[in-house]
Design a protein around this motif. Sequence first.
Motif, short mmCIF file in Angstrom:
data_model
loop_
_atom_site.label_atom_id
_atom_site.label_comp_id
_atom_site.label_asym_id
_atom_site.label_seq_id
_atom_site.Cartn_x
_atom_site.Cartn_y
_atom_site.Cartn_z
N GLU A 1 -2.49 33.26 -46.90
CA GLU A 1 -1.18 33.90 -46.97
C GLU A 1 -0.06 32.96 -47.41
OE1 GLU A 1 -0.09 37.11 -46.93
OE2 GLU A 1 -2.26 37.43 -47.05
N THR B 1 -4.87 38.28 -50.31
CA THR B 1 -3.48 37.95 -49.99
C THR B 1 -2.52 38.93 -50.64
OG1 THR B 1 -1.83 36.18 -49.99
CG2 THR B 1 -3.25 36.32 -51.93
N SER B 2 -1.37 39.08 -50.03
CA SER B 2 -0.33 39.93 -50.61
C SER B 2 0.65 39.12 -51.46
CB SER B 2 0.43 40.66 -49.49
OG SER B 2 1.01 39.71 -48.61
N ARG B 3 0.57 37.79 -51.39
CA ARG B 3 1.50 36.97 -52.16
C ARG B 3 1.07 36.90 -53.62
NH1 ARG B 3 -0.59 31.90 -53.19
NH2 ARG B 3 -2.41 31.43 -51.91
#
Length: 169
Positions: free
Chosen positions: A99, A157-159
């Motif tokens: 993350e 991951t959302s990044r």
Amino acid sequence: MAAPFPDRPWGSRTGLLGRTVSVFAATGAGSALVRALGPLDRRILQRTAGRYTALGPVGAPALLLTTTGRRSGQPRTTPLLYAHAGDVLYLIGSNFGGEHHPAWTSNLLAHPEAVITIAGERIPVHTELLQDAERKAEVFAQFEQISQAYTAYRGRTSRELRIFAVRRS
């Protein structure tokens, strides 16, 4: 045009060993093992001037990136895979799908001058964060060709993964 970067992957990505490692690296256990091998990989790459990696002869294009710590001002060296495009190399801050961005990417944002060790050479470089979405997609596709683990990392991951262009200084 600047001189092309050397390119000396050890082994073959398309051979049985390379394909097997790529599949394994995409798993959680594989990512954990590759992360755990980081310190050993750094030492092997340093001792062989970027010629050999702890990953073995799997065709992984590996280099050492030495940045300046954004807070400490001290040199920080990280083993990384790269995508080769002649006089430009690309580095991606996947952090195994974690993350948080890896520290080396923040170091480059603060101090874009660095040194890479690759195929027996230490080369001063200037780095630039890619901004263009289309170009980032093209470069990411190159990383997916290197290892399917990058597809897994992006999915974990959302990044947005930071991608840097690397050119000789």
